[in-house]
Design a protein around this motif. Structure first.
Motif, PDB file in Angstrom:
ATOM      1  N   VAL A  72       0.861  -1.020  -0.193  1.00 48.52           N
ATOM      2  CA  VAL A  72      -0.132  -0.135  -0.086  1.00 48.52           C
ATOM      3  C   VAL A  72       1.054   1.263  -0.009  1.00 48.52           C
ATOM      4  O   VAL A  72       0.653   2.284  -0.620  1.00 48.52           O
ATOM      5  CB  VAL A  72      -0.962   0.026   1.394  1.00 48.52           C
ATOM      6  N   LEU A  73       2.105   1.324   0.705  1.00 47.64           N
ATOM      7  CA  LEU A  73       2.826   2.404   0.946  1.00 47.64           C
ATOM      8  C   LEU A  73       4.234   1.824   0.190  1.00 47.64           C
ATOM      9  O   LEU A  73       4.752   0.916   0.231  1.00 47.64           O
ATOM     10  CB  LEU A  73       3.095   2.735   2.550  1.00 47.64           C
ATOM     11  N   PRO A  74       4.979   2.895  -0.581  1.00 45.46           N
ATOM     12  CA  PRO A  74       6.132   2.693  -1.064  1.00 45.46           C
ATOM     13  C   PRO A  74       7.191   2.429  -0.198  1.00 45.46           C
ATOM     14  O   PRO A  74       7.232   2.851   1.283  1.00 45.46           O
ATOM     15  CB  PRO A  74       6.391   4.134  -2.016  1.00 45.46           C
ATOM     16  N   ALA A  75       8.288   1.729  -0.422  1.00 43.15           N
ATOM     17  CA  ALA A  75       9.435   1.346   0.479  1.00 43.15           C
ATOM     18  C   ALA A  75      10.047   2.634   1.178  1.00 43.15           C
ATOM     19  O   ALA A  75      10.119   2.657   2.204  1.00 43.15           O
ATOM     20  CB  ALA A  75      10.488   0.621  -0.273  1.00 43.15           C
ATOM     21  N   ALA A  76      10.074   3.866   0.371  1.00 45.84           N
ATOM     22  CA  ALA A  76      10.560   4.974   0.952  1.00 45.84           C
ATOM     23  C   ALA A  76       9.589   5.266   2.239  1.00 45.84           C
ATOM     24  O   ALA A  76      10.277   5.752   3.395  1.00 45.84           O
ATOM     25  CB  ALA A  76      10.717   6.063   0.010  1.00 45.84           C
ATOM     26  N   GLU A  77       8.507   5.207   2.080  1.00 45.80           N
ATOM     27  CA  GLU A  77       7.529   5.720   3.209  1.00 45.80           C
ATOM     28  C   GLU A  77       7.473   4.655   4.286  1.00 45.80           C
ATOM     29  O   GLU A  77       7.493   4.832   5.611  1.00 45.80           O
ATOM     30  CB  GLU A  77       6.004   6.043   2.604  1.00 45.80           C
ATOM     31  N   ARG A  78       7.588   3.343   4.126  1.00 45.90           N
ATOM     32  CA  ARG A  78       7.578   2.347   5.007  1.00 45.90           C
ATOM     33  C   ARG A  78       8.789   2.293   5.759  1.00 45.90           C
ATOM     34  O   ARG A  78       8.691   2.103   7.259  1.00 45.90           O
ATOM     35  CB  ARG A  78       7.443   0.880   4.184  1.00 45.90           C
ATOM     36  N   ALA A  79       9.819   2.811   5.239  1.00 39.60           N
ATOM     37  CA  ALA A  79      11.198   2.848   5.748  1.00 39.60           C
ATOM     38  C   ALA A  79      11.194   4.153   6.959  1.00 39.60           C
ATOM     39  O   ALA A  79      11.518   4.181   7.947  1.00 39.60           O
ATOM     40  CB  ALA A  79      12.435   3.148   5.090  1.00 39.60           C
ATOM     41  N   GLU A  80      10.766   5.078   6.522  1.00 38.39           N
ATOM     42  CA  GLU A  80      10.403   6.282   7.309  1.00 38.39           C
ATOM     43  C   GLU A  80       9.541   5.974   8.675  1.00 38.39           C
ATOM     44  O   GLU A  80       9.930   6.563   9.313  1.00 38.39           O
ATOM     45  CB  GLU A  80       9.828   7.558   6.463  1.00 38.39           C
ATOM     46  N   VAL A  81       8.545   5.567   8.160  1.00 41.15           N
ATOM     47  CA  VAL A  81       7.710   5.067   9.539  1.00 41.15           C
ATOM     48  C   VAL A  81       8.238   4.216  10.364  1.00 41.15           C
ATOM     49  O   VAL A  81       8.382   4.498  11.635  1.00 41.15           O
ATOM     50  CB  VAL A  81       6.276   4.390   9.063  1.00 41.15           C
TER      51      VAL A  81
END
Length: 163
Positions: A72-81
């Motif tokens: 649902v979320l791209p890797a960059a956003e998952r990493a940031e979270v």
């Protein structure tokens, strides 16, 4: 709060941590739509060593593992979270089917997997044994999943649309 790092930056940072006498744990997963099961898994992993590295599947590997519609979320956003979590020291994105290559390069003292595994069913167990590390099963019993969360959201949206 953790740092999102490249593979090279991770190896350099972990080498410095080891020189300072710190032990390393590695946890890995997709971490799409963070939920309480993820938090409990990462808290358990963080308790296994001085530093916690979290390896996050790339978008392509999530699609291969989970099928259409994910992540649902791209890797960059998952990493940031994930990096925003207090117990996490480093986050790195990996694109291989398993995290074995990263384990061989990093050689963490502990490779942590969630309670949906046993030590015998962890795909990377032989890699970890090969360099003398150990595998730890951490977190609560598998009662939470992104798949179930997405299904619940879809049911709620359908219900709201028919109201």
């Amino acid at each position: 709060m953790g740092r999102i790092v490249s593979h090279t930056e991770l190896l350099e940072s972990v080498a410095a941590d080891r020189e300072a006498g710190q032990s390393i744990a590695l946890a890995n997963g997709c971490f799409d739509l963070l939920h309480v099961g993820h938090i409990r898994y990462l808290a358990g992993a963080a308790a296994e060593a001085d530093r916690l590295v979290v390896a996050i599947n790339s978008d392509e590997s999530v699609m291969a593992l989970k099928g259409p519609g994910q992540p649902v979320l791209p890797a960059a956003e998952r990493a940031e979270v994930v990096a925003a979590l207090e117990m996490v020291d480093y986050v790195v994105v990996f694109a291989t089917p398993t995290v074995s290559d990263l384990l061989r390069a990093l050689r963490p003292e502990v490779h942590c997997k969630g309670a949906d595994y046993t030590v015998e069913t962890v795909p990377e167990r032989e890699t970890v044994r090969g360099y003398g590390g150990r595998t730890a099963i951490v977190g609560d019993p598998k009662g939470h999943s992104t798949h179930d969360l997405l299904a619940r959201i879809a049911r709620l949206a359908k219900h709201a649309g028919s109201a």
